[in-house]
Design a protein around this motif. Structure first.
Motif, PDB file in Angstrom:
ATOM      1  N   ASN A 428       0.849  -1.190   0.000  1.00 30.69           N
ATOM      2  CA  ASN A 428       0.000   0.000   0.000  1.00 30.69           C
ATOM      3  C   ASN A 428       0.885   1.240   0.000  1.00 30.69           C
ATOM      4  O   ASN A 428       1.635   1.467   0.940  1.00 30.69           O
ATOM      5  CB  ASN A 428      -0.909   0.016   1.222  1.00 30.69           C
ATOM      6  N   LEU A 430      -0.415   4.455  -0.769  1.00 26.17           N
ATOM      7  CA  LEU A 430      -1.242   5.644  -0.569  1.00 26.17           C
ATOM      8  C   LEU A 430      -1.964   5.545   0.765  1.00 26.17           C
ATOM      9  O   LEU A 430      -2.584   4.520   1.072  1.00 26.17           O
ATOM     10  CB  LEU A 430      -2.271   5.780  -1.697  1.00 26.17           C
ATOM     11  N   LYS A 431      -1.893   6.619   1.565  1.00 24.86           N
ATOM     12  CA  LYS A 431      -2.616   6.687   2.835  1.00 24.86           C
ATOM     13  C   LYS A 431      -3.513   7.918   2.832  1.00 24.86           C
ATOM     14  O   LYS A 431      -3.042   9.038   2.701  1.00 24.86           O
ATOM     15  CB  LYS A 431      -1.648   6.749   4.015  1.00 24.86           C
ATOM     16  N   LEU A 432      -4.832   7.694   2.987  1.00 23.95           N
ATOM     17  CA  LEU A 432      -5.802   8.779   3.098  1.00 23.95           C
ATOM     18  C   LEU A 432      -6.211   8.855   4.560  1.00 23.95           C
ATOM     19  O   LEU A 432      -6.865   7.958   5.086  1.00 23.95           O
ATOM     20  CB  LEU A 432      -7.015   8.511   2.200  1.00 23.95           C
ATOM     21  N   ILE A 456      -1.785   3.572  -9.039  1.00 22.03           N
ATOM     22  CA  ILE A 456      -1.626   3.580  -7.589  1.00 22.03           C
ATOM     23  C   ILE A 456      -1.459   2.137  -7.119  1.00 22.03           C
ATOM     24  O   ILE A 456      -2.299   1.274  -7.419  1.00 22.03           O
ATOM     25  CB  ILE A 456      -2.858   4.205  -6.897  1.00 22.03           C
ATOM     26  N   LEU A 458      -1.987  -0.401  -4.538  1.00 20.20           N
ATOM     27  CA  LEU A 458      -2.806  -0.626  -3.359  1.00 20.20           C
ATOM     28  C   LEU A 458      -3.124  -2.111  -3.232  1.00 20.20           C
ATOM     29  O   LEU A 458      -3.314  -2.801  -4.237  1.00 20.20           O
ATOM     30  CB  LEU A 458      -4.125   0.152  -3.439  1.00 20.20           C
ATOM     31  N   ASN A 462      -7.830  -4.018   0.989  1.00 26.31           N
ATOM     32  CA  ASN A 462      -8.212  -2.797   1.687  1.00 26.31           C
ATOM     33  C   ASN A 462      -9.670  -2.466   1.370  1.00 26.31           C
ATOM     34  O   ASN A 462     -10.009  -2.105   0.251  1.00 26.31           O
ATOM     35  CB  ASN A 462      -7.298  -1.639   1.271  1.00 26.31           C
ATOM     36  N   ASN A 464     -11.497  -0.109   2.945  1.00 23.34           N
ATOM     37  CA  ASN A 464     -11.858   1.252   3.332  1.00 23.34           C
ATOM     38  C   ASN A 464     -12.548   1.948   2.155  1.00 23.34           C
ATOM     39  O   ASN A 464     -12.014   1.986   1.050  1.00 23.34           O
ATOM     40  CB  ASN A 464     -10.588   2.000   3.745  1.00 23.34           C
ATOM     41  N   TYR A 467     -10.938   4.301  -0.619  1.00 22.64           N
ATOM     42  CA  TYR A 467      -9.964   3.834  -1.580  1.00 22.64           C
ATOM     43  C   TYR A 467     -10.617   3.125  -2.769  1.00 22.64           C
ATOM     44  O   TYR A 467     -11.792   2.785  -2.777  1.00 22.64           O
ATOM     45  CB  TYR A 467      -8.989   2.854  -0.916  1.00 22.64           C
ATOM     46  N   ASN A 471     -14.394   2.890  -4.415  1.00 25.09           N
ATOM     47  CA  ASN A 471     -14.673   4.322  -4.558  1.00 25.09           C
ATOM     48  C   ASN A 471     -14.385   4.764  -5.986  1.00 25.09           C
ATOM     49  O   ASN A 471     -13.242   5.026  -6.370  1.00 25.09           O
ATOM     50  CB  ASN A 471     -13.806   5.104  -3.565  1.00 25.09           C
ATOM     51  N   PHE A 475     -11.900   8.324  -7.682  1.00 28.40           N
ATOM     52  CA  PHE A 475     -10.868   7.721  -8.528  1.00 28.40           C
ATOM     53  C   PHE A 475     -11.466   7.525  -9.918  1.00 28.40           C
ATOM     54  O   PHE A 475     -12.399   6.735 -10.109  1.00 28.40           O
ATOM     55  CB  PHE A 475     -10.414   6.378  -7.969  1.00 28.40           C
ATOM     56  N   ASN A 480      -4.965   0.116 -10.491  1.00 33.57           N
ATOM     57  CA  ASN A 480      -4.439  -0.434  -9.250  1.00 33.57           C
ATOM     58  C   ASN A 480      -3.343  -1.432  -9.590  1.00 33.57           C
ATOM     59  O   ASN A 480      -3.602  -2.478 -10.187  1.00 33.57           O
ATOM     60  CB  ASN A 480      -5.563  -1.110  -8.459  1.00 33.57           C
TER      61      ASN A 480
END
Length: 539
Positions: A428, A430-432, A456, A458, A462, A464, A467, A471, A475, A480
């Motif tokens: 991973n 990217l951290k939001l 990205i 990832l 995940n 969440n 991400y 989502n 995006f 990915n």
């Protein structure tokens, strides 16, 4: 009794032999062998001490020898210093210590070796005026009038030194940045840059004629503008910084590499540490940061490479960053490279930052951290992070900061990423980091972000909702790199900060249309624009 007498006799013999005198050394007449014929001490700045280098000396003979004299060829006038087998030499100045110039009767056992450690501190005026080399020899003078020597060579580079002055009480000059949250003065050892410095002249215009060496914090004061010419070289001593005040500005005017050659840094502006030896060329954390507090719209940086800092670029409100009355600092970046930072490459705290053709790699926490809200726009940027840890990210986006005193929150009004690569060694990258109010009495704050035509990396596990892949609102046309598809940018060599793709990404992940017509090397993007800072370069 007989056994006891035998044991006593044996012990007596051992004691007798162990009480012999020291080894008997005869004056040397035999040839020594050396690990090097010439010791190159690399480049040093004028009057700045070098690193320590070593030479190994071998006695291959069967004799214990004493070398009558080991000395520097220029004797007590040499700018080199040596330590021979742990000894510091004769005390020519009668100051109670050896001067590292001349040594007498240096003992060396048969089939043994010893180390000589070498340093230099020299002025450019001492060097050869045609090539700026300062040279000497270590001479080994034997009893039979034979002299062996090892050459010493150092390149001395002249520089402009910017450093805080000391008063008659030996107290360093300081600069003030207001008060901390407890009401205590925020002061740093450093100096204000001046256009009329009595030694350096105009310190607010950095040219490419000589390198600059910064000690402490060099501050662009309010109302002033620092201009940096193409090809300038700026070196920072340990813990040193460049700081642009709230109402000051900076323009860095680097130029395109000749012939689009990524290895040609002739026109690039380079900020790095002041250790010039190859051993330090890729060591993170050698100096502090470039700190931008300026609220002006005129801060522009073009073709700058930052290496080996703690934080490459720190863009935040006037210190402390929680000051409510200050406006957001502003910075426009193009063709910027940031590498090998101990903490973060580009750190924005409630800032306004726009960047195109930017590449960041190898940072201890994150290549990019846009925290405490702000407004950010990144187009055709490559954020890679191959730091050797499981905790680092390529990109961190947040709208709050927690400290030991409190949690500070600010709106993230926009964080737009277009045609960017967010990649690295971890699953991973990217951290939001969105603030979640612990109770209804604390209002929610804006957390707006958008990724378009980005690659990205990832982990698909995940779940969440912020991400991918769930989502699709935030995006658009993103790829990915961990979803089982063949989305690998195959960057040239990340360990050497060569971040251009070696496959043409256009066919599998085309870039969105933008106004960015050339890449970081000034190569045309048309007709097949690649995402990231670089166009495709074949092996």
């Amino acid at each position: 009794m007989r056994k006891l007498l035998f044991l006593i006799a044996l012990l007596s013999g051992v004691l007798f032999t162990s009480c012999r005198d020291d080894f008997e050394f005869e004056p040397s007449t035999v040839a020594l062998r050396f690990s090097k014929d010439t010791v190159y001490l690399d480049t040093v700045f004028t009057n700045i001490g070098s690193s320590t280098y070593r030479l190994k000396v071998y006695n291959d003979s069967d004799k214990d020898i004493a070398i009558p004299t080991v000395q520097l060829g220029k004797g007590v006038n040499s700018n080199y210093r040596i330590m021979v087998d742990g000894m510091t030499g004769e005390d020519a100045d009668n100051n109670g210590t050896g001067d590292g110039k001349i040594f007498r009767n240096v003992e060396l056992l048969a089939k043994d070796s010893m180390f000589i450690f070498i340093e230099v501190t020299a002025d450019v005026a001492d060097a050869n005026p045609t090539d700026y080399l300062y040279t000497d020899k270590i001479e080994f003078r034997h009893a039979n009038n034979v002299i062996q020597d090892v050459d010493l060579v150092t390149l001395i580079q002249d520089a402009i030194f910017i450093y805080p002055q000391r008063d008659n009480q030996n107290v360093y000059e300081t600069i003030s940045l207001g008060l901390d949250p407890d009401g205590n003065p925020l002061t740093y050892i450093g100096s204000n840059l001046s256009e009329n410095d009595p030694v350096n002249g105009d310190e607010l215009h950095w040219t490419n004629q000589k390198p600059y060496v910064i000690y402490g914090t060099a501050m662009v004061p309010n109302g002033k503008n620092l201009v940096v010419d193409a090809g300038a070289r700026v070196h920072f001593h340990a813990n040193s910084n460049l700081l642009v005040s709230q109402n000051a500005s900076i323009q860095i005017n680097g130029g395109n590499p000749p012939n689009n050659d990524p290895a040609n840094l002739t026109n690039e502006v380079v900020f790095e540490g002041d250790r010039l030896e190859p051993l330090y060329s890729e060591v993170p954390g050698q100096w502090g940061a470039v700190i931008i507090l300026s609220e002006l719209n005129t801060n522009t940086i073009n073709h700058l490479t930052i290496k080996n800092a703690t934080v490459g670029l720190l863009v935040q409100k006037r210190l402390p960053f929680i000051e409510p009355d200050s406006n957001q600092p502003k910075l426009n970046l193009s063709n910027v490279q940031i590498y090998n930072c101990a903490n973060v490459g580009l750190l924005g705290r409630d800032a306004q930052i726009t960047a195109t053709n930017m590449a960041i790699n190898y940072c201890g926490q994150a290549s990019l951290a846009a925290t405490l809200g702000g407004a950010y726009n990144f187009t055709h940027c490559t954020f890679n992070n191959n730091w050797n840890s499981s905790k680092q990210f390529a990109v961190v986006i947040g709208n709050y900061i927690e400290t030991s005193e409190a949690t500070y929150i600010s709106d993230l009004t926009q964080a737009n990423f277009t045609n960017c690569i967010i990649y690295g060694s971890n699953q991973n990258t990217l951290k939001l980091d969105k603030f979640t109010p612990p109770n209804s009495s604390i209002p929610n704050v804006t957390f707006a972000y958008q990724f378009q035509n980005c690659l990205i990396k990832l982990n698909n596990s995940n779940s969440n909702p912020l991400y991918l892949p769930t989502n699709t609102t935030n995006f658009t046309n993103c790829y990915n790199a961990n979803n089982g598809q063949v989305f690998n940018p195959k960057l040239k060599k990340v360990t050497e900060n060569k971040l251009w793709p070696t496959v043409d990404l256009f066919t599998t992940m085309p870039a969105a249309n933008t106004s960015v017509t050339v890449d970081i090397l000034n190569k045309l993007r048309a007709p097949n624009p690649n995402i990231g800072a670089y166009q495709f370069i074949s092996d």
